[in-house]
Scaffold this motif. Sequence first.
Motif, short mmCIF file in Angstrom:
data_model
loop_
_atom_site.label_atom_id
_atom_site.label_comp_id
_atom_site.label_asym_id
_atom_site.label_seq_id
_atom_site.Cartn_x
_atom_site.Cartn_y
_atom_site.Cartn_z
N SER A 138 51.80 147.08 -7.89
CA SER A 138 50.66 146.27 -7.45
C SER A 138 49.79 145.81 -8.62
CB SER A 138 49.79 147.07 -6.49
OG SER A 138 50.49 147.36 -5.32
N PHE A 174 55.44 147.42 -1.44
CA PHE A 174 54.34 146.79 -2.18
C PHE A 174 54.87 146.15 -3.46
CE2 PHE A 174 51.58 149.61 0.34
CZ PHE A 174 50.64 148.68 0.73
N GLN A 178 55.17 141.96 -4.67
CA GLN A 178 54.59 141.37 -5.89
C GLN A 178 55.42 140.18 -6.35
OE1 GLN A 178 51.51 142.50 -6.50
NE2 GLN A 178 52.10 143.79 -4.77
N LYS A 181 54.04 137.49 -4.20
CA LYS A 181 52.66 137.22 -4.60
C LYS A 181 52.60 136.37 -5.88
CE LYS A 181 48.59 139.96 -5.94
NZ LYS A 181 47.89 141.21 -5.56
N ALA A 184 54.07 132.86 -5.36
CA ALA A 184 53.18 132.02 -4.56
C ALA A 184 52.00 131.54 -5.40
CB ALA A 184 52.69 132.79 -3.33
N ILE B 306 49.95 131.28 1.15
CA ILE B 306 49.76 131.73 -0.24
C ILE B 306 48.71 132.84 -0.29
CG2 ILE B 306 48.92 131.04 -2.53
CD1 ILE B 306 50.27 128.30 -2.02
N PHE B 309 50.21 136.28 1.00
CA PHE B 309 51.06 137.02 0.05
C PHE B 309 50.26 137.43 -1.19
CE2 PHE B 309 54.38 135.25 2.75
CZ PHE B 309 55.21 136.35 2.86
N SER B 310 49.26 136.63 -1.55
CA SER B 310 48.45 136.97 -2.72
C SER B 310 47.62 138.22 -2.51
CB SER B 310 47.51 135.81 -3.07
OG SER B 310 48.25 134.67 -3.36
N SER B 311 47.35 138.53 -1.25
CA SER B 311 46.48 139.69 -0.98
C SER B 311 47.29 141.00 -0.90
CB SER B 311 45.70 139.47 0.31
OG SER B 311 46.59 139.57 1.39
N MET B 312 48.60 140.91 -1.04
CA MET B 312 49.42 142.13 -0.89
C MET B 312 49.41 142.96 -2.16
SD MET B 312 52.65 140.73 1.30
CE MET B 312 52.41 140.03 2.95
N GLY B 313 49.16 144.24 -1.99
CA GLY B 313 49.09 145.13 -3.14
C GLY B 313 47.85 145.99 -3.05
#
Lengths: 281, 317
Positions: A138, A174, A178, A181, A184, B306, B309-313
Amino acid sequence: MSWFKRIKEGITTSTKEKKETPEGLWHKCPTCKTIIPTKDHETHMYVCTECGHHDRIGSAEYFEILFDDNRFEELDADLKSDDPLQFIDTKKYTDRVRETEKKTGLKDAIRTAGGDIDGQAIIVACMDFKFIGGSMGSVVGEKISRAIDHALNKKVPLMIISKSGGARMMEAAFSLMQMAKTSAKLTLLADARLPYISLLTDPTTGGVTASYAMLGDFNIAEPGALIGFAGPRVVKETIGKDLPKGFQTAEFVLEHGFLDFIVDRRELKSKISTLLRMLKN
Amino acid sequence: MNFLDFEKPIADLLDQIDKQKQIGEKSQVDVSVSVRQLELRLAEVRKDIYSKLNPWQRVQLSRHPDRPYTNAYIEYLTEKEFIELHGDRTVKDDKAIVGGFGTIEGRTVMIIGQQKGTTTKQRQYRNFGMANPEGYRKALRLMKLAEKFGKPVITFIDTPGAFPGLEAEERGQGEAIARNLFEMARLKVPVICIIIGEGASGGALGIGIGDRVYMLENTWYSVISPESCSSILWRSWDYKEKAAEVLKLTAEDMLRLKLIDGIIREPLGGAHSFPEEMFKIVKKEIISNLNELGKISADDLVKMRIEKFSSMGVVRN
Ligand SMILES: [Zn+2]
């Protein structure tokens, strides 16, 4: 436009970073066995003057190589991994992280920084292999995501230096996400027409290859670097025979059309500088 | 019919019911009472087994040989009004990923998914649902086609992973998957992704960036298979059950961790026991999601996708 004209004074720079190279007065090249003084090896940017072997180095060394006078502002330096899955294999994930922090002086497998390359502002994100094999969890994803935000805010190019065994298994899904993430977020950088340079160094495999490392406007690599999606051992098991010589080297990947060029570390800064200048002029 | 170890009590009861029915037919004895009793017992046993599945059992179910694969869903959903489209226009047609335009209740959609084989020969033909780069590039070509004509995209994910072969590396497996993540993130049509079996790592994610990502109840989704995880972390294949647990790879885990948008319940006894019912449930979900997503502008879809997925973590400051 220079990075340091933009920011307030006093936030900046660290020059005395820990070096990844081993202690000792002499360095022996793992490929050609040439022995030279460690100090000289440093001066040559950890590249063997005899055979061109590129030693693995970390973010501190890359920042020093790239940024003017080794001046840079580290970004989001305090981000650390959490343990959302309370993951325990042979040891607790939290213990593993703590031990690695102590051993390496790093907080995770990537550091991001803003600075200048020949007076041209840029954000560089650089992975550290010695932090749990440069694995992507993460923190790596979040720091890249924020580096992209910084690049967008400041309207400067982004360079990511990859060096990773792939996913961080202790963060399971998680870690997988990434990939989504970072990819994107890179679409936003593309929309803003800001250059993204991806430098793949030894080794770049797994989820990192299958996301941001392969998405550069310019995909470049250091000579001899191992670059692939599946690791060579897995591929060997799949095909049931020995791998051809040079398989998954930077040269192989260039030949198959997935890299723009291979760059000797000693010319890295000037190549990047020229490229950035060309895009601007 | 194939049965897993823990399904044995079900197999036994089904067997007994069959036998009773045969006796009934042969001897014209009324067996209806005993059959009904056995069926009640069967329902109880099913409920008992399926209400307390552990993660490893879910993994086994996700790979159940009788489980419906992508083509079976396509056939039901489109009532066979489906035109398969082949090839990546560069190298070849990858049989591990199928795709094409289909009609679901009068609406044209692009359906793409990994296809495993149902027979030994078919399994080889489909490369066990493990796509090469050209499979991902075919998928992307079809998604772009859908975007061009304003049609929603539905993907069915069911793969033990992207194929780790020599040619896959030569042709840029990493680049192919990365490109899909990038392009799917900004695709200007609704995208619904459903994990119908195995969701193994980048190979699954390569067609898995959607406005809605669902998992069927008895599926798994993670960065690595429990077997490989066991071999890497414990240096032995013997810890797959343990690995399945610690990876938090079930639909419930993934929803709790906010890494998927929802779970699609399977009929009690699993998709493999009642495929028709499963298709019906999936169809209903798809239609209601298409209706919802259809109300959102393309730009908002992309923006929200977007952001999601950007908020995952999970990190600490
Ligand atoms: Zn040498």
